[in-house]
Design an enzyme around this catalytic site. Sequence first.
Site, short mmCIF file in Angstrom:
data_model
loop_
_atom_site.label_atom_id
_atom_site.label_comp_id
_atom_site.label_asym_id
_atom_site.label_seq_id
_atom_site.Cartn_x
_atom_site.Cartn_y
_atom_site.Cartn_z
N HIS A 1 0.81 -1.21 0.00
CA HIS A 1 0.00 0.00 0.00
C HIS A 1 0.85 1.27 0.00
O HIS A 1 0.33 2.38 0.08
CB HIS A 1 -0.91 -0.04 1.25
CG HIS A 1 -2.05 0.91 1.23
ND1 HIS A 1 -2.26 1.86 2.20
CD2 HIS A 1 -3.06 1.06 0.34
CE1 HIS A 1 -3.35 2.54 1.93
NE2 HIS A 1 -3.86 2.09 0.81
N LYS B 1 3.21 4.42 -1.16
CA LYS B 1 3.35 5.33 -2.29
C LYS B 1 4.65 6.08 -2.08
O LYS B 1 4.76 6.89 -1.16
CB LYS B 1 2.19 6.33 -2.37
CG LYS B 1 0.80 5.68 -2.50
CD LYS B 1 0.13 5.50 -1.19
CE LYS B 1 -1.30 5.01 -1.36
NZ LYS B 1 -1.84 4.42 -0.12
N ASP C 1 16.75 11.27 -7.59
CA ASP C 1 18.18 11.57 -7.45
C ASP C 1 18.69 11.36 -6.03
O ASP C 1 19.73 11.92 -5.65
CB ASP C 1 18.48 13.01 -7.90
CG ASP C 1 18.19 13.22 -9.38
OD1 ASP C 1 18.14 12.22 -10.12
OD2 ASP C 1 18.00 14.38 -9.78
N HIS D 1 -9.41 10.98 2.36
CA HIS D 1 -8.52 9.83 2.15
C HIS D 1 -7.17 10.05 2.82
O HIS D 1 -6.27 9.21 2.74
CB HIS D 1 -8.33 9.62 0.64
CG HIS D 1 -7.63 8.36 0.27
ND1 HIS D 1 -6.33 8.34 -0.21
CD2 HIS D 1 -8.03 7.06 0.32
CE1 HIS D 1 -5.97 7.09 -0.47
NE2 HIS D 1 -6.97 6.30 -0.15
N LYS E 1 -4.18 10.30 5.56
CA LYS E 1 -3.77 9.47 6.69
C LYS E 1 -2.76 10.29 7.50
O LYS E 1 -1.57 10.35 7.15
CB LYS E 1 -3.10 8.18 6.22
CG LYS E 1 -3.97 7.33 5.24
CD LYS E 1 -3.56 7.56 3.83
CE LYS E 1 -4.12 6.55 2.85
NZ LYS E 1 -5.48 6.16 2.92
N ASP F 1 -0.46 17.08 20.24
CA ASP F 1 -0.05 18.27 20.99
C ASP F 1 0.39 19.42 20.09
O ASP F 1 1.05 20.36 20.54
CB ASP F 1 1.09 17.93 21.97
CG ASP F 1 0.65 16.96 23.06
OD1 ASP F 1 -0.58 16.84 23.28
OD2 ASP F 1 1.51 16.32 23.67
#
Length: 504
Positions: free
Chosen positions: A236, A238, A243, A421, A423, A428
């Site tokens: 999952h 991404k 470079d 979508h 995450k 704090d």
Amino acid sequence: MRKLIQFLFIAVVLLLVEFVLINYATLLFLLTSIIIQLCGIIIAIRLLLFDQRNTSSKVAWMAVIFILPVLGTISYFVFGRNPATRKFSTAQVMEKAKLINAIHAIPNNTNEKLPRLSKRIAHLTSIEPIKGNKIEILTNGEETFPVLLDALRKAENHIHIQYYIFKTDAISTEIRDILVEKAKSGVEVRFMFDGLGSSKLSKSFLAPLKEAGVSIHAFDPITSPWIVRTANLRNHRKIVVIDGQIGFTGGLNIGEEYRSNTPDFRVWRDTHIKITGQAVIELQESFLNDWIYMENQAGAADKFISDSGLKQYFSPVDMGEEWAQVIYGGPYDKEKWVRDSMLDLIDSAKESVWIVSPYFVPDEESLAVIRRVAMSGVDVRVIIPGKGDRGISFHGSNAYVKTMIEAGAQMYAYADDSFVHAKAMLVDGTRAAIGTANFDVRSFRLNHELMVFLYDESEAMHHLKRDFKKDFEDSRLFTMKDMENKPLLTRVKEVLSSLLSPIL
């Protein structure tokens, strides 16, 4: 003549099958039922006595198997086998160890005064925090894709790109064509996508990449019944590394819906992160760890860990003063590194814990931690979708709203004409985690995931805080009255989804 013989052979086989079904159908049905029931009993005994997974997962599988014997038993063999039993080739084990040992031997800044929480997470995961970064939060596809496209076009040495979902629409084609152009100009390009999440990528779409010399891997593709056991264990992550100096990760895959070009939702709300500087080493490590796993041959790591390879792939320069700690893990690890690091972050809270996740289906330990923090008086707020993209996950998330409210947390439903979508976690207002992992059982136990932990009161942290405040404004606060007024059918859907949540 050969075709005639083949035709006659097939005809004879079909006639034999028809004869057996006509004359022995009842007996076959009885024998099949007995075999399936025996398999279910054997699976249940194995789960109870020999399987090390958590109790809720065992109970969920046993319930499915006994309520729906045929579907449940078949589903278990396809999706339910314990990933800890997966066997790896000698090359996969040895090359991974070579890569990790070489990278971890690179001198770092551990003599600096480390953020307190980062020490705990480093002790837990053996992954150190790294200073010397410039961190940028990218809100939604409107901010992410222009920055990503610009960085790809400026690549000079190599591009490593990995996505769970990579579609074949306009933005996907634009990125593919940039990769083709860069490969033709002499830039090394390695392209990896999940074998199930991106299973619709066609040979014709990939052909220009291969012709340009791009190296391509589909991660654990489902190409035969022999490897179907990996169908439920997906990559999952991404990741884009350019470079060895610039890295991207976060919630966005590659597709038009990620820039809100979809009829299903008015806005696709997401969060991505750009890292420039030293912590790109850890994004590179995660990518290459998956790459050599798929190469599955002796010497796969050598190019990257030779003296010249370390200089080429693992020599970013300082670009700022910010700390970052990249934690990655998956179903084959002995411990749940990503989940446990996220729980350490929650447990460090003194004032507030803000979470946004498209799927909120915590396991027992995660639910216990976040409820305890809420009951201790910490300002716990969680944003989940007001409109889901998948029914069972949407109802599964809503099944936990009441128990969270009872613990003192504030639960929010994002705008019901849009989809959240992102995450991300903010604790704090000074510590955060952003990446690919949802706050659910699948991300914690079944997926290969990655989260970036941040520790500075920087512009990136302020950007994330502004985004959270805006998301709260765009969301509706759940109340206990909402829970009491739920229709019976909705409650049934949530109960069933909650029961199945450990195996979602």
